[in-house]
Motif scaffolding. Structure first.
Motif, PDB file in Angstrom:
ATOM      1  N   ILE A  90     -29.365  -5.988 -13.999  1.00 23.28           N
ATOM      2  CA  ILE A  90     -29.688  -4.701 -14.620  1.00 23.28           C
ATOM      3  C   ILE A  90     -28.554  -4.352 -15.555  1.00 23.28           C
ATOM      4  N   LYS A  91     -28.930  -3.920 -16.753  1.00 23.71           N
ATOM      5  CA  LYS A  91     -27.889  -3.504 -17.704  1.00 23.71           C
ATOM      6  C   LYS A  91     -27.144  -2.310 -17.129  1.00 23.71           C
ATOM      7  N   GLU A  92     -25.936  -2.123 -17.608  1.00 24.18           N
ATOM      8  CA  GLU A  92     -25.182  -0.978 -17.111  1.00 24.18           C
ATOM      9  C   GLU A  92     -25.829   0.303 -17.639  1.00 24.18           C
ATOM     10  N   ILE A  93     -26.130   1.212 -16.726  1.00 25.30           N
ATOM     11  CA  ILE A  93     -26.765   2.460 -17.163  1.00 25.30           C
ATOM     12  C   ILE A  93     -25.859   3.626 -16.780  1.00 25.30           C
ATOM     13  N   THR A  94     -25.616   4.487 -17.753  1.00 20.34           N
ATOM     14  CA  THR A  94     -24.936   5.741 -17.454  1.00 20.34           C
ATOM     15  C   THR A  94     -25.886   6.862 -17.854  1.00 20.34           C
ATOM     16  N   LEU A  95     -26.186   7.726 -16.889  1.00 18.67           N
ATOM     17  CA  LEU A  95     -27.125   8.805 -17.178  1.00 18.67           C
ATOM     18  C   LEU A  95     -26.419  10.152 -17.160  1.00 18.67           C
ATOM     19  N   PRO A  96     -26.447  10.876 -18.273  1.00 21.28           N
ATOM     20  CA  PRO A  96     -25.943  12.242 -18.226  1.00 21.28           C
ATOM     21  C   PRO A  96     -26.941  13.110 -17.449  1.00 21.28           C
TER      22      PRO A  96
END
Ligand SMILES: [Zn+2]
Ligand SMILES: [Zn+2]
Length: 311
Positions: free
Chosen positions: A28-34
């Motif tokens: 899984i790609k790196e995900i950053t969620l605000p």
């Protein structure tokens, strides 16, 4: 055939599924969620609600699958932990005509950020003021997410809302229920050469309730149903009619529903009936033609001054 790596028997040439996934893992790609305190999260440039309901889609869009793998199903379990969402992802699919199931663990980083809705509220921003002059507290009928400020004033509440569209929707709902609604707007400034208006909507309880009697011109109207148009009964003519709510605001309230009394028809003459009040047991006459009434029928009547009307 045999897997060149582990020697296990395989149906086709090449690595077995286990060795394949070890060498080319599903990632899984790196995900950053605000994410905002209110629960909204920013994804593809939009602030959305309901992160739980969207996690599957977010994972799918960020899954990196080796081309030999065809995914057929994906299930996820998620858990919020500090500033992370821990994901347990169950993938089923095919590798060279062989079915497989794989479980991978992943995480989404959470970055706390204030969404535009919340920043408007913190900034005291508002587009519309709902001026409730009602005999109840209206706050539980308003979505708190839109309330930027609330003030208790004489006779009610002023609610400052961050959206004038939402304010209009609320006022429409109250109008349908028979409340008096008046809209006005004030110029509050100029921004980038454009006039800025603020919407004011007053919402008032009507002066009367269902069952009350109003004197309107030469009519006496009993209120049967409240709304933008009010359903009434003209008790002199014994006819139903619809009246626009604002017109009735000018009418005089002359009796309440509790003023209606019960009586029995004690005798009938061609142009007169005699009634027996069922509480005081006094009898009295009422002139007029009362078609359809029979002796011993129970009726309701209203006395206004010297006049008596059947309701
Ligand atoms: Zn192998
Ligand atoms: Zn927010």
């Amino acid at each position: 055939m045999f897997c060149p790596k582990c020697g296990k028997e395989t149906k086709e040439k090449g690595l077995c599924i286990d060795c394949f996934l070890k060498r080319y893992p599903i990632e899984i790609k790196e995900i950053t969620l605000p994410i905002c305190k209110c629960g909204r999260y920013l994804y593809h440039g939009n602030w959305n609600l309901n992160i739980e309901g969207s996690l599957k889609r977010i994972v799918m869009e960020n899954l990196v699958l080796p081309s030999e793998i065809k995914m057929s199903d994906l299930e996820i379990k998620s858990k919020f932990e500090g500033n992370k969402i821990i994901l347990e992802i169950h993938i089923s699919g095919r590798y060279k005509n062989e079915r497989f199931k794989e479980e991978i663990l992943a995480e989404i980083k959470i970055q706390s950020k204030t969404c535009p809705t919340c920043s408007r509220i913190f900034g005291g921003y508002y587009e519309a003021v709902l001026q409730f002059r009602t005999d109840f507290d209206p706050r539980k009928m308003i979505d708190p997410e839109f309330i930027s400020k609330m003030e208790r004033v004489q006779g009610g509440f002023d609610l400052c809302l961050t959206s004038s569209n939402y304010a209009k929707k609320i006022s429409k709902d109250f109008n349908k229920k028979g409340f008096l609604v008046k809209e006005s707007s004030k110029l509050v400034g100029i921004k980038k050469g454009k006039a800025l208006h603020r919407l004011f909507i007053s919402i008032k309880s009507p002066k009367f309730r269902v069952g009350d009697f109003l004197e309107y011109r030469d009519k006496i109207l009993q209120i049967l149903e409240l709304g933008k148009s009010v359903r009434c009964k003209d008790i002199k003519k014994r006819k139903m009619l619809m009246m626009p709510l604002p017109k009735l605001q000018r009418a005089r309230l002359i009796a309440k529903s509790r003023d209606v009394r019960k009586a029995m028809v004690s005798s009938i003459a061609p142009n007169e009936i005699q009634l027996l009040d069922l509480k005081s047991y006094k009898t009295f006459e009422l002139g007029g033609n009362f078609e359809g009434l029979r002796q011993r029928d129970e009726v309701e009547y209203l006395r206004i001054g010297r006049d008596v009307y059947l309701v």
